[in-house]
Design a protein around this motif. Structure first.
Motif, mmCIF file in Angstrom:
data_model
loop_
_atom_site.group_PDB
_atom_site.id
_atom_site.type_symbol
_atom_site.label_atom_id
_atom_site.label_comp_id
_atom_site.label_asym_id
_atom_site.label_seq_id
_atom_site.Cartn_x
_atom_site.Cartn_y
_atom_site.Cartn_z
ATOM 1 N N LEU A 153 1.519 4.711 13.453
ATOM 2 C CA LEU A 153 0.914 3.856 12.429
ATOM 3 C C LEU A 153 0.162 4.702 11.404
ATOM 4 N N THR A 154 -0.509 5.750 11.858
ATOM 5 C CA THR A 154 -1.209 6.637 10.929
ATOM 6 C C THR A 154 -0.226 7.300 9.971
ATOM 7 N N ALA A 155 0.924 7.698 10.501
ATOM 8 C CA ALA A 155 1.934 8.315 9.638
ATOM 9 C C ALA A 155 2.443 7.320 8.606
ATOM 10 N N ARG A 156 2.711 6.087 9.027
ATOM 11 C CA ARG A 156 3.193 5.065 8.078
ATOM 12 C C ARG A 156 2.120 4.739 7.040
ATOM 13 N N ALA A 157 0.856 4.741 7.470
ATOM 14 C CA ALA A 157 -0.245 4.354 6.588
ATOM 15 C C ALA A 157 -0.572 5.409 5.544
ATOM 16 N N ALA A 158 0.038 6.577 5.621
ATOM 17 C CA ALA A 158 -0.220 7.599 4.602
ATOM 18 C C ALA A 158 0.119 7.079 3.215
ATOM 19 N N ALA A 159 1.096 6.188 3.116
ATOM 20 C CA ALA A 159 1.482 5.623 1.814
ATOM 21 C C ALA A 159 0.443 4.645 1.287
ATOM 22 N N TRP A 160 -0.465 4.191 2.130
ATOM 23 C CA TRP A 160 -1.496 3.243 1.699
ATOM 24 C C TRP A 160 -2.736 3.949 1.155
ATOM 25 N N ARG A 161 -2.809 5.252 1.307
ATOM 26 C CA ARG A 161 -3.998 5.985 0.885
ATOM 27 C C ARG A 161 -4.137 5.950 -0.634
ATOM 28 N N PRO A 162 -5.373 5.870 -1.181
ATOM 29 C CA PRO A 162 -6.676 5.954 -0.500
ATOM 30 C C PRO A 162 -7.279 4.595 -0.153
ATOM 31 N N TRP A 163 -6.419 3.583 0.136
ATOM 32 C CA TRP A 163 -6.920 2.225 0.318
ATOM 33 C C TRP A 163 -6.672 1.699 1.734
#
Length: 489
Positions: free
Chosen positions: A458-468
């Motif tokens: 999930l952390t890897a997938r969430a990289a695209a959501w950064r910085p939010w």
């Protein structure tokens, strides 16, 4: 953004309110500065010049527009999404540090020399800390002049001016009107400010989805410190000069704010902390736009655009409450906190409701007997160690905090795992990229949406959501039927 002339001109010509607070438009022919959404006919592009702050406009000799009131626009979202020197300095100036402790006090809190702080602020904002604090005092003065019947001498004192003469000169210079003329322009419907009570409107960038924002605060409310009454979230506030009680009510285009203060000098800091708690300076267009790029998150964003991250008015308080809430239910966490408040909090009077205490400060908790805490022994150690470090200043979680440094210091304390550290980073420090991949609710929501649900994936997938990522957390939590996601009827 103010250096991108073409983009700024387009925003002004379209009267785009999304850019209010991002930059200010100064008109060289009239010597007036405005917010981008000013309703008057836009000036010719060649007559526009752009500044990053109201203070920079004022220093350049421009006065505030009487129509769009640029001083009352939402604050720049930059200061709540960054942790560099300028952003931390702006958060401290908003918290009234320059008025209380001067520029040397600001520099000390930041760990830099006064010269370094001056240089960085001037380079990015076109004004130094004194000018930025002066612009804030002018804004507070105008607010009090137009919304209360307080005598001008009391307003000058409450807004942080050192003398009546400085107050008069600043108001005339910034608004091209005397204090008396400003008040004369307001319809004769001003409420009396009896007992230090003020009624204000807190603006925000639309949209704002209030359900999880207020729902979270209400569901986790500590009895005696917080309550939901008559459609308003109410709580006590510990402030530098005294204390206060605030009632915050969501409306479609503003948050109604009713403040009762024991000392009006605390007005600016009380407003700043309430805005920060409700994340009112966020830029929902930027946040929602990026999260929508993920096709699995897009339906959640479309369903509830403008979600905010519920934060806090007191970083140390939240850290203590985070420890009390480790591995227990929301109800149990409230019970533990209520006992702590009853035993160590300072009593207050609340004629309008059921608030009874201020949440105890770290200094007030430093002498508590851990044997009196109905907690496992390991959690008692975690709490008392946290309180000790907060009280002696070796751990600082205020507006000046460097987020990564604060995380590192928290991690060194016993009993602080990744979940506790990140929830403090999200709700107390205000890091918009804080993330909780090990949270059970987040993992369950991710699995239901078809997202990876192990922490690493999930952390890897969430990289695209950064910085939010902290905002993505709110959307994921909202898939559950937990009370934190709803405002009581």
């Amino acid at each position: 953004m103010h250096t991108d002339t073409e983009r700024c001109v387009r925003a002004v010509q379209s009267k785009d309110a999304r850019f209010d607070g991002w930059f200010f438009t100064a008109v060289v022919t009239t010597r007036i500065y405005c917010r981008p959404s000013c309703p008057v006919v836009p000036p010719k592009p060649e007559n526009m010049t752009f500044y990053p702050s109201a203070a920079a406009c004022q220093q350049a000799g421009f006065r505030a527009c009487k129509r769009c009131r640029p001083d009352s626009s939402p604050g720049s979202p930059e200061w709540n999404q960054r942790a560099d020197l300028v952003a931390r300095a702006m958060r401290l100036i908003g918290d009234g540090v320059v008025d209380r402790d001067g520029v040397p006090g600001l520099a000390t809190r930041l760990g830099y020399s006064t010269r370094q702080v001056e240089r960085h602020l001037r380079a990015e904002l076109g004004a130094g800390p004194l000018a930025l604090a002066r612009a804030q005092r002018a804004q507070t003065a105008r607010l009090l002049i137009e919304t209360t019947t307080l005598p001008m001498a009391e307003i000058a004192f409450a807004a942080g001016f050192a003398s009546i003469r400085t107050f008069n000169d600043t108001v005339r210079e910034v608004f091209a009107l005397s204090p008396g003329e400003l008040r004369a322009r307001v319809p004769k419907r001003l409420p009396a400010a009896a007992g230090g009570t003020l009624t204000l409107r807190l603006p925000f960038r639309a949209p704002l989805h209030p359900d999880n924002l207020f729902g979270h605060l209400i569901a986790t409310a500590v009895p005696g410190v917080e309550e939901w009454r008559d459609g308003a979230y109410r709580r006590t506030l510990g402030l530098p000069y005294g204390h206060g009680i605030v009632a915050l009510t969501p409306h479609p285009d503003h948050i109604a704010c009713r403040l009762s203060l024991t000392d009006l000098r605390d007005l600016t800091i009380a407003i700043s902390r309430c805005r920060r708690m409700l994340d009112l300076d966020a830029d929902p267009a930027a946040v929602d736009g990026q999260l929508r790029d993920d096709p699995l998150l897009a339906p959640l964003v479309d369903k509830a655009p403008g979600r905010r991250v519920p934060r806090t008015v007191d970083e140390a308080e939240f850290a203590v409450r985070a420890v009390l809430g480790q591995q227990v239910s929301t109800a149990a966490a409230r019970t533990h906190a209520a006992r702590l408040v009853a035993a160590h909090g300072r009593p207050v009077e609340d004629p309008d409701g059921g608030l009874t205490h201020l949440f105890p400060t770290p200094e007030e908790l430093a002498a508590l007997d851990p044997e009196t805490l109905a907690l496992p022994r390991s959690r008692r150690t975690t709490l008392t160690t946290l309180v000790q470090h907060l009280a002696d200043g070796s751990l600082r979680l205020g507006p000046e905090s460097d987020w990564d440094e604060a995380r590192a210091r928290l991690t060194e304390l016993p009993g602080f795992g990744p979940w506790t550290v990140e929830v403090i980073a999200m709700r107390a420090l205000g890091d918009p990229d804080a993330f909780l991949p090990s949270d059970l609710g987040i993992r369950r929501a991710a699995q239901e949406l078809g997202l990876p649900h192990t922490p690493a994936a999930l952390t890897a997938r969430a990289a695209a959501w950064r910085p939010w990522r902290a905002y993505a957390v709110q959307h994921l939590w909202a898939t559950d039927a937990h009370p934190i996601n709803f405002i009581p009827a």
